[in-house]
Design a protein around this motif. Structure first.
Motif, short mmCIF file in Angstrom:
data_model
loop_
_atom_site.label_atom_id
_atom_site.label_comp_id
_atom_site.label_asym_id
_atom_site.label_seq_id
_atom_site.Cartn_x
_atom_site.Cartn_y
_atom_site.Cartn_z
N UNK A 8 -13.65 -63.44 47.21
CA UNK A 8 -12.54 -62.75 47.85
C UNK A 8 -13.07 -61.84 48.95
N UNK A 9 -12.19 -61.15 49.63
CA UNK A 9 -12.60 -60.33 50.78
C UNK A 9 -13.65 -59.29 50.42
N UNK A 22 -18.67 -53.29 55.74
CA UNK A 22 -18.75 -54.74 55.95
C UNK A 22 -17.64 -55.23 56.89
N UNK A 23 -16.39 -54.90 56.56
CA UNK A 23 -15.28 -55.46 57.32
C UNK A 23 -15.18 -54.91 58.74
N UNK A 24 -15.48 -53.63 58.91
CA UNK A 24 -15.32 -53.01 60.23
C UNK A 24 -16.56 -53.09 61.11
N UNK A 25 -17.72 -53.31 60.50
CA UNK A 25 -18.96 -53.24 61.29
C UNK A 25 -19.80 -54.53 61.21
N UNK A 26 -20.00 -55.06 60.02
CA UNK A 26 -20.96 -56.16 59.87
C UNK A 26 -20.36 -57.54 60.11
N UNK A 427 -23.33 -58.42 53.11
CA UNK A 427 -22.57 -57.80 52.01
C UNK A 427 -23.51 -56.99 51.10
N UNK A 428 -24.67 -57.55 50.80
CA UNK A 428 -25.65 -56.80 49.99
C UNK A 428 -26.08 -55.53 50.72
#
Length: 469
Positions: A8-9, A22-26, A427-428
């Motif tokens: 999932x997200x 993660x979502x805003x930068x990576x 993510x890690x």
């Protein structure tokens, strides 16, 4: 039954800080895959695989080892069983891979390439095989499209000095937006003790059009091939060595050693190390002169199972982690180059996790302020490119160096479906920082930490390699 709640997200992101990082930068950063073993021929031909077994199982010794451990017959792994039956056997294996990174990679790759969120097992295998294979039979899932789907900006494959680079030349003239480069891997010209060394010199003679009867001839042949690679846009070398050789030598000694080997004589371990040291030192100085980056992959114990090696050949899943001493000779090698001011940008990867702190501190000895992150501790490699291995590598680098200067992840893969490993790494990485923000160990400054995450994900590698098409 759908398991979309598994991939999932917020997979692997344990709190709101990790999720925002993660979502805003990576997540949107492009991928620079600066070391892999993809086939440039397949990319140039824009190969269409036709089914998921050919794209996913062929050549993947990670999966092969797991299947063998479960007792799957070799005919379903590297043998002549039909492709769908091979896939069925892999599907049967997947539920037994829990806590092995293969389980995460499998589900992530199915989700990202094929929008397939059901867990792969014996029951779901037929439907997943059809869905993925139907897509892989179309031009929308060709090799080039698979790279484009994952926002891959640069791919750096790995070629021997004798390679013609014809496929790289084709790609350089194409309109494919992903930049496909190469790296120069001359290990076969260094490892004088290998059984195939004499045969290899014959191939190098043909590629360089130089007869190799002396040490200087060998250096001339390698210099000519380095120049050829450089003309074709190469900026990186790579070496897969047990450990760095280092011994004092004279050119006269090395010349005698090579002549003895050409005459079929047996060499001592001391003679082998003198020769390997001489050639590696010479190559490293050539890399410096051209502004190349050198990579050293250290610590594999290869081809352990001689019976299966005889049947299947190398790179088929019979390798493991070695416990060679690494520090002293690596230090002497780097110091010998640095003492002449001929140490180029260098990336060192270890396969034995016991060497993490050795490598994390070694790089600090030769980061001289001339270039940001000049000497790098490479990302967790091979058996260590999973959550635990990557986390330990990043912790060692953080504790003993500057993770802010880290050039991040690479695939080291032969599979065109492996690029979600960069997402996995990111993510890690974000979770590592997110947990320490939540614990109060890092300031809640997501703009600054987010910038650092983007640097590690993409910007540092982009600056370090400076690939241009």
């Amino acid at each position: 039954m759908s398991h979309k709640n598994f991939i999932n997200d917020n997979f692997l992101l344990q709190n709101k800080y990790a999720q925002e990082l993660y979502h805003d930068y990576a997540s949107k950063m492009p991928i620079i895959d600066y070391h892999c073993h993809l086939s440039p021929k397949d990319i140039a031909a824009d190969r269409i695989f036709g089914n998921i077994t050919k794209a996913w199982l062929d050549g993947d010794h990670y999966k092969w080892r797991a299947m063998r451990t479960l007792g799957v017959n070799e005919k379903y792994i590297t043998g002549n069983a039909p492709d769908e039956e091979k896939f069925q056997q892999w599907a049967k294996t997947v539920p037994y891979t829990l806590r092995n990174p293969l389980f995460h990679w499998t589900q992530l790759e199915l989700a990202r390439y094929f929008d397939e969120y059901d867990l792969l097992n014996e029951k779901s295998a037929t439907a997943i095989y059809k869905n993925a294979s139907d897509k892989l039979s179309t031009s929308a899932f060709s090799c080039q499209q698979l790279l484009s789907k994952m926002n891959v900006e640069v791919v750096c494959t790995t070629e021997d000095p004798i390679d013609t680079l014809e496929y790289h030349q084709q790609l350089a003239k194409s309109d494919f937006k992903t930049h496909i480069s190469t790296s120069f891997r001359p290990d076969k010209a260094i490892m004088i003790g290998n059984d195939g060394f004499i045969d290899y010199l014959g191939k190098l003679e043909k590629a360089s059009d130089i007869s190799i009867t002396s040490y200087q001839d060998l250096l001339d042949a390698l210099t000519k091939r380095i120049a050829y690679f450089n003309e074709n846009g190469c900026k990186v070398s790579d070496h897969g060595l047990n450990s760095i050789p280092y011994a004092t030598f004279t050119e006269a000694e090395v010349n005698t050693i090579l002549k003895r080997r050409l005459n079929g004589e047996q060499l001592s371990a001391e003679e082998v190390e003198k020769f390997e040291s001489a050639v590696l030192q010479f190559l490293a100085e050539q890399y410096h002169a051209l502004g190349w980056i050198q990579q050293f992959h250290l610590g594999a114990l290869r081809n352990n199972n001689t019976r299966m090696l005889a049947q299947l050949g190398p790179d088929t899943g019979w390798d493991s982690i070695a416990d060679y001493p690494q520090a002293e000779k690596l230090s002497k090698f780097l110091n010998s180059l640095d003492g002449k001011d001929k140490l180029t940008k260098t990336i060192i990867y270890n396969l034995n996790p016991a060497d993490n702190e050795v490598m994390a501190t070694m790089i600090g000895n030769f980061n001289d302020g001339s270039v940001k992150g000049k000497v790098q501790f490479g990302s967790g490699w091979w058996f260590l490119d999973q959550k635990d291995g990557m986390t330990k590598q990043m912790n060692a680098l953080s504790n003993m160096g500057l993770i802010s200067c880290f050039i991040g992840m690479l695939t080291d893969s032969r599979s065109f479906l492996s690029y979600p490993r960069h997402e996995y790494f990111r993510r890690v990485l974000c979770n590592l920082f997110g947990e320490e923000i939540a614990n109060g160990e890092l300031p809640n400054d997501l703009n600054w930490i987010g910038k650092m995450i983007q640097d590690i994900s993409y910007n540092n590698a982009n600056e370090y390699f400076n690939f241009k098409k």
